[in-house]
Design an enzyme around this catalytic site. Structure first.
Site, PDB file in Angstrom:
ATOM      1  N   THR A  57      13.971  -9.271  -0.275  1.00 30.91           N
ATOM      2  CA  THR A  57      13.661  -7.996  -0.913  1.00 30.91           C
ATOM      3  C   THR A  57      14.364  -7.817  -2.256  1.00 30.91           C
ATOM      4  O   THR A  57      14.116  -6.838  -2.952  1.00 30.91           O
ATOM      5  CB  THR A  57      14.060  -6.830   0.015  1.00 30.91           C
ATOM      6  N   LYS A  58      15.286  -8.735  -2.589  1.00 29.29           N
ATOM      7  CA  LYS A  58      15.975  -8.654  -3.883  1.00 29.29           C
ATOM      8  C   LYS A  58      16.204 -10.060  -4.430  1.00 29.29           C
ATOM      9  O   LYS A  58      16.065 -11.048  -3.708  1.00 29.29           O
ATOM     10  CB  LYS A  58      17.285  -7.878  -3.771  1.00 29.29           C
ATOM     11  N   ARG A  68      20.136 -12.440   2.921  1.00 31.93           N
ATOM     12  CA  ARG A  68      21.403 -12.379   2.187  1.00 31.93           C
ATOM     13  C   ARG A  68      21.878 -13.797   1.914  1.00 31.93           C
ATOM     14  O   ARG A  68      21.450 -14.749   2.583  1.00 31.93           O
ATOM     15  CB  ARG A  68      22.462 -11.588   2.961  1.00 31.93           C
ATOM     16  N   ALA A 125      13.915 -20.128   7.079  1.00 28.50           N
ATOM     17  CA  ALA A 125      12.753 -19.775   7.892  1.00 28.50           C
ATOM     18  C   ALA A 125      12.833 -18.320   8.355  1.00 28.50           C
ATOM     19  O   ALA A 125      13.899 -17.823   8.734  1.00 28.50           O
ATOM     20  CB  ALA A 125      12.668 -20.700   9.098  1.00 28.50           C
ATOM     21  N   HIS A 129       0.836  -1.206   0.000  1.00 31.94           N
ATOM     22  CA  HIS A 129       0.000   0.000   0.000  1.00 31.94           C
ATOM     23  C   HIS A 129       0.866   1.250   0.000  1.00 31.94           C
ATOM     24  O   HIS A 129       1.838   1.344   0.752  1.00 31.94           O
ATOM     25  CB  HIS A 129      -0.915   0.007   1.227  1.00 31.94           C
TER      26      HIS A 129
END
Length: 199
Positions: A168-169, A183, A163, A115
């Site tokens: 995010t990339k 990472r 887990a 959002h």
């Protein structure tokens, strides 16, 4: 005769499955789809399945379709032999693709949107959806318990998301990622023929 009985049994099984799913109509006609109790399919006409997939109890597959009067080209595309865990949530405003032989533990969260919050004169629930790109989970990957895959991410082939990780990339093929943000902690070395820990 045996072939005829097999066809009739297959037809009967498909009828029973339709009754169990309450007449849910997907974008295609899945073969051998096993669905646990209380699974939510929001806008199932935007969801397609390959063969031999399973979905654990109380999972939710939620193509957005509309928000604040806007139509979204939301699609969730799932390949063959995909196992979606209990309580998993897959949300799409644009595109989520899960390729063949992907295994997902419970409580996995995959979403290709969020959002907007930039306009402080409006409540967040009344602001447009933001999106960084589609999500692609490549074949043979493993998404462990409680991990999150966010907008614009591709998980490479035969990779592992540990887990509770937040991805995010992009994750390269044959990698293990962990943490928040996730990472790379291991990669497979084809010359040494073993998994190598990354510093």
């Amino acid at each position: 005769m045996t072939n005829y009985i097999g066809k009739m049994f297959g037809k009967f099984r498909r009828i029973i499955k339709k009754i169990e799913l309450g007449g849910v109509k997907f974008a295609n006609s899945p073969k051998c789809l096993n669905v646990g109790k209380d699974v939510l399919f929001l806008h199932p006409q935007h969801i397609s399945f390959g063969e031999k997939c399973s979905i654990g109890q109380r999972a939710a597959l939620c193509p957005l379709h509309k928000h604040m009067g806007m139509d979204y080209p939301s699609n969730i595309t799932i390949g063959n032999n995909v196992s979606i865990g209990a309580y998993d949530r897959i949300a799409s405003a644009y595109s989520v693709v899960i390729e063949d032989d992907v295994l997902m533990a419970a409580f996995v969260h995959i979403t290709d949107h969020s959002h907007g919050y930039e306009d402080v004169s409006l409540p967040i629930c009344k602001q447009p959806i933001i999106h960084k790109g589609p999500i692609i989970i490549k074949k043979g990957s493993w998404l462990a318990f409680g991990c999150h895959i966010l907008s614009g991410v591709t998980i490479g082939e035969h990779s592992v998301v540990a887990a509770n990780s937040v991805v995010t990339k992009d994750v390269p093929p044959y990698s293990v990622v962990a943490g928040n943000p996730a990472r790379i902690v291991k990669q497979y070395d084809f010359e040494k023929k073993k998994w190598v820990r990354m510093l």
